[in-house]
Design a protein around this motif. Structure first.
Motif, PDB file in Angstrom:
ATOM      1  N   UNK A   1       0.841  -1.200   0.000  1.00 21.39           N
ATOM      2  CA  UNK A   1       0.000   0.000   0.000  1.00 21.39           C
ATOM      3  C   UNK A   1       0.877   1.252   0.000  1.00 21.39           C
ATOM      4  N   UNK A   2       1.958   1.218   0.775  1.00 23.72           N
ATOM      5  CA  UNK A   2       2.875   2.354   0.824  1.00 23.72           C
ATOM      6  C   UNK A   2       3.487   2.622  -0.547  1.00 23.72           C
ATOM      7  N   UNK A   3       3.898   1.571  -1.236  1.00 23.63           N
ATOM      8  CA  UNK A   3       4.479   1.723  -2.577  1.00 23.63           C
ATOM      9  C   UNK A   3       3.453   2.285  -3.553  1.00 23.63           C
ATOM     10  N   UNK A   4       2.202   1.853  -3.453  1.00 17.06           N
ATOM     11  CA  UNK A   4       1.154   2.353  -4.345  1.00 17.06           C
ATOM     12  C   UNK A   4       0.887   3.842  -4.092  1.00 17.06           C
ATOM     13  N   UNK A   5       0.890   4.254  -2.836  1.00 18.54           N
ATOM     14  CA  UNK A   5       0.650   5.660  -2.511  1.00 18.54           C
ATOM     15  C   UNK A   5       1.790   6.521  -3.034  1.00 18.54           C
ATOM     16  N   UNK A   6       3.019   6.068  -2.857  1.00 21.61           N
ATOM     17  CA  UNK A   6       4.172   6.826  -3.343  1.00 21.61           C
ATOM     18  C   UNK A   6       4.127   6.947  -4.857  1.00 21.61           C
ATOM     19  N   UNK A   7       3.810   5.861  -5.542  1.00 19.33           N
ATOM     20  CA  UNK A   7       3.729   5.900  -7.002  1.00 19.33           C
ATOM     21  C   UNK A   7       2.635   6.856  -7.460  1.00 19.33           C
ATOM     22  N   UNK A   8       1.505   6.864  -6.781  1.00 16.53           N
ATOM     23  CA  UNK A   8       0.413   7.764  -7.147  1.00 16.53           C
ATOM     24  C   UNK A   8       0.801   9.220  -6.922  1.00 16.53           C
ATOM     25  N   UNK A   9       1.488   9.490  -5.830  1.00 13.87           N
ATOM     26  CA  UNK A   9       1.917  10.867  -5.570  1.00 13.87           C
ATOM     27  C   UNK A   9       2.917  11.352  -6.600  1.00 13.87           C
ATOM     28  N   UNK A  10       3.819  10.481  -7.007  1.00 12.95           N
ATOM     29  CA  UNK A  10       4.825  10.868  -7.993  1.00 12.95           C
ATOM     30  C   UNK A  10       4.188  11.095  -9.355  1.00 12.95           C
ATOM     31  N   UNK A  11       3.246  10.233  -9.734  1.00  9.87           N
ATOM     32  CA  UNK A  11       2.656  10.335 -11.070  1.00  9.87           C
ATOM     33  C   UNK A  11       1.698  11.520 -11.204  1.00  9.87           C
ATOM     34  N   UNK A  12       1.006  11.889 -10.162  1.00 13.87           N
ATOM     35  CA  UNK A  12       0.048  12.992 -10.252  1.00 13.87           C
ATOM     36  C   UNK A  12       0.465  14.129  -9.326  1.00 13.87           C
ATOM     37  N   UNK A  13       1.692  14.592  -9.521  1.00 15.51           N
ATOM     38  CA  UNK A  13       2.212  15.645  -8.653  1.00 15.51           C
ATOM     39  C   UNK A  13       1.530  16.974  -8.966  1.00 15.51           C
ATOM     40  N   UNK A  14       0.904  17.520  -7.959  1.00 14.78           N
ATOM     41  CA  UNK A  14       0.294  18.840  -8.070  1.00 14.78           C
ATOM     42  C   UNK A  14       0.857  19.697  -6.948  1.00 14.78           C
ATOM     43  N   UNK A  15       1.167  20.945  -7.243  1.00 10.46           N
ATOM     44  CA  UNK A  15       1.702  21.796  -6.180  1.00 10.46           C
ATOM     45  C   UNK A  15       0.642  22.085  -5.127  1.00 10.46           C
ATOM     46  N   UNK A  16       1.096  22.349  -3.943  1.00 11.94           N
ATOM     47  CA  UNK A  16       0.164  22.668  -2.876  1.00 11.94           C
ATOM     48  C   UNK A  16      -0.455  24.037  -3.137  1.00 11.94           C
ATOM     49  N   UNK A  17      -1.610  24.320  -2.562  1.00 12.56           N
ATOM     50  CA  UNK A  17      -2.246  25.623  -2.793  1.00 12.56           C
ATOM     51  C   UNK A  17      -1.387  26.793  -2.335  1.00 12.56           C
ATOM     52  N   UNK A  18      -0.571  26.596  -1.331  1.00 13.52           N
ATOM     53  CA  UNK A  18       0.276  27.685  -0.840  1.00 13.52           C
ATOM     54  C   UNK A  18       1.382  28.024  -1.823  1.00 13.52           C
ATOM     55  N   UNK A  19       1.936  27.020  -2.502  1.00 16.50           N
ATOM     56  CA  UNK A  19       3.045  27.271  -3.409  1.00 16.50           C
ATOM     57  C   UNK A  19       2.587  27.539  -4.841  1.00 16.50           C
ATOM     58  N   UNK A  20       1.308  27.313  -5.150  1.00 17.86           N
ATOM     59  CA  UNK A  20       0.816  27.532  -6.503  1.00 17.86           C
ATOM     60  C   UNK A  20       0.704  29.026  -6.779  1.00 17.86           C
ATOM     61  N   UNK A  21       1.058  29.457  -7.997  1.00 16.66           N
ATOM     62  CA  UNK A  21       0.936  30.887  -8.317  1.00 16.66           C
ATOM     63  C   UNK A  21      -0.537  31.288  -8.412  1.00 16.66           C
ATOM     64  N   UNK A  22      -0.828  32.481  -7.976  1.00 16.76           N
ATOM     65  CA  UNK A  22      -2.203  32.981  -8.053  1.00 16.76           C
ATOM     66  C   UNK A  22      -2.436  33.573  -9.432  1.00 16.76           C
ATOM     67  N   UNK A  23      -3.462  33.078 -10.096  1.00 14.14           N
ATOM     68  CA  UNK A  23      -3.760  33.572 -11.446  1.00 14.14           C
ATOM     69  C   UNK A  23      -4.825  34.645 -11.415  1.00 14.14           C
TER      70      UNK A  23
END
Length: 122
Positions: free
Chosen positions: A67-89
């Motif tokens: 399960x840990x490996x699946x979660x890590x793979x999912x996080x790596x494949x669908x990397x989205x920046x956090x709302x704090x670090x995302x630029x405001x458009x």
């Protein structure tokens, strides 16, 4: 406390024959702590005075490795920046914040010097 300090503590109790309560009072620690270091030194020798890891020996509720490996793979494949670090458009869409008013719109405070020695003058 360093390993050298622990060795001095143990020497005061075992070699010099001082009471653990007195040694604890001198060093600002509890009697229980002094007894613990003395017991560890007697049981394990100098190796018992070295810092130990606070990591638990086992973790029964740990997530399964698959399960840990699946979660890590999912996080790596669908990397989205956090709302704090995302630029405001669009600043209008973002959360409204209270902005400080410019100083020109504030009422100025007038300080008056008063001479207490000469009455009647300002």
């Amino acid at each position: 406390m360093t390993v050298h300090g622990r060795q001095l503590l143990v020497d005061r109790v075992l070699v010099l024959g001082r009471k653990p309560a007195h040694v604890a009072d001198e060093l600002g620690m509890s009697r229980q702590c002094v007894y613990r270091w003395v017991r560890r030194c007697q049981d394990e020798g100098a190796a018992g005075l070295v810092d130990r890891s606070s990591r638990p020996h086992r973790c029964p509720c740990r997530t399964a490795p698959e399960v840990e490996a699946a979660v890590v793979a999912l996080r790596v494949s669908s990397h989205r920046p956090s709302p704090k670090s995302a630029p405001r458009t669009d600043p209008e869409v973002s959360t409204p914040t209270r902005r400080p008013q410019p100083r020109s719109s504030c009422n100025p405070v007038i300080f008056v010097e008063t001479d207490f020695f000469d009455t009647g003058t300002v």
